[in-house]
Design a protein around this motif. Sequence first.
Motif, short mmCIF file in Angstrom:
data_model
loop_
_atom_site.label_atom_id
_atom_site.label_comp_id
_atom_site.label_asym_id
_atom_site.label_seq_id
_atom_site.Cartn_x
_atom_site.Cartn_y
_atom_site.Cartn_z
N LEU A 274 30.30 -2.52 -0.42
CA LEU A 274 29.02 -1.84 -0.63
C LEU A 274 28.25 -2.47 -1.79
O LEU A 274 27.04 -2.63 -1.72
N LYS A 275 28.97 -2.80 -2.84
CA LYS A 275 28.33 -3.41 -4.01
C LYS A 275 27.69 -4.75 -3.61
O LYS A 275 26.56 -5.05 -4.02
N ALA A 276 28.40 -5.52 -2.79
CA ALA A 276 27.87 -6.82 -2.37
C ALA A 276 26.60 -6.65 -1.53
O ALA A 276 25.62 -7.39 -1.71
N HIS B 260 20.38 -6.90 -1.64
CA HIS B 260 19.04 -6.33 -1.44
C HIS B 260 18.38 -5.94 -2.76
O HIS B 260 17.26 -5.40 -2.76
N GLY B 261 19.08 -6.15 -3.87
CA GLY B 261 18.53 -5.73 -5.17
C GLY B 261 18.41 -4.21 -5.27
O GLY B 261 17.51 -3.69 -5.93
N GLN C 260 21.57 3.84 -3.02
CA GLN C 260 20.45 3.54 -2.10
C GLN C 260 20.96 2.88 -0.82
O GLN C 260 20.45 3.16 0.27
N THR C 261 21.97 2.03 -0.95
CA THR C 261 22.53 1.35 0.22
C THR C 261 23.18 2.37 1.15
O THR C 261 23.01 2.30 2.39
N ILE C 262 23.92 3.31 0.57
CA ILE C 262 24.56 4.35 1.39
C ILE C 262 23.50 5.19 2.11
O ILE C 262 23.62 5.48 3.31
N LEU C 263 22.44 5.56 1.38
CA LEU C 263 21.40 6.39 2.01
C LEU C 263 20.70 5.62 3.13
O LEU C 263 20.38 6.17 4.18
#
Length: 279
Positions: free
Chosen positions: A203-205, A210-211, A216-219
């Motif tokens: 997830l961090k990668a 995407h900066g 935010q990535t999870i959402l």
Amino acid sequence: MTSSNHVPTIALNSGTHIPQLGFGVFRVDPAETTRVVSDALEVGYRHIDTAAIYGNEEGVGAALQTSGIPRDDLFITTKLWNTHHTNAQEAIDTSLEKLGLDYVDLYLIHWPTPGKGTFVQAWKSLIEIAESGRARAIGVSNFFIEHLQRVIDETGVTPAVNQIELHVNFQQNDLRAFDLRNGIATEAWYPLGGGTVSDAPELKAIADAHGKTVAQTILRWHLQSGNVVIPKSSRKERMAENFDVFDFVLTDAELGTIGTLDRGDAGRAGGHPLEVGNK
Ligand code: NDP
């Protein structure tokens, strides 16, 4: 104030539309709720998710009234608590009074409590509540396929929404597929996985690419998966962070990587729907 116009909506079987990104107020202290919800409205949220059992409907109502936002621009959900399955008519009136509203946009049965055998009776009451105009849409929460099928078979009325625990570690693919086949919108609670936003390196990668942040990535994964999502934060900067998820798109490969983080039933973190409220 951030515009809320860019939040997509999902059509419900009631003919109304639910904003796909909303704001949850579980565990928001009643004394702090008006401040928290006012902050969320200022950030741009227009969809608020509360429940009778949260004890903060009055605080939500006060924030709505002082905001000056037209009622038609708001989407308000509350829920019928387990001990009121047999007197839902009174329960919705109490909630509406606390919220200072004539109607809610969505009224949910909070848990099925199958051991008590009352959820079909509760569903019949919700149907009457919708007919009376006190709820624009009605749905359920924490229902398994067997509970959904039973209310559909016994009343002919399909819930508009099933609000369930759903996060990257507990993706609920079978239940989501059933919802989709039956025109039921799936709404994700505990969407971030609580305060311990997943620290999976995958997830961090993706977030770094995407900066954006992991939250935010999870959402974004929820939104692209078709889920309605209602993250909670008491901090305005996190409310804004969680609302700032419409300027990037995850690739199919990234969605596939997040799909591999599902741990099935082992990923469940909250109460079990077959157990909660049965006693
Ligand atoms: P969430 O997944 O929304 O997580 C909330 C937690 O994450 C809080 O501790 C919050 O802390 C923290 N957080 C929020 N944003 C961020 C961020 N950007 N980065 C890091 N941490 C963050 O879980 P909830 O359990 O609150 O679920 C959301 C909503 O779902 C509830 O508020 C409620 O409306 C609904 N719900 C429904 C249930 C049901 O049975 N139907 C059960 C549980 C929830 P802080 O506040 O300090 O920012």
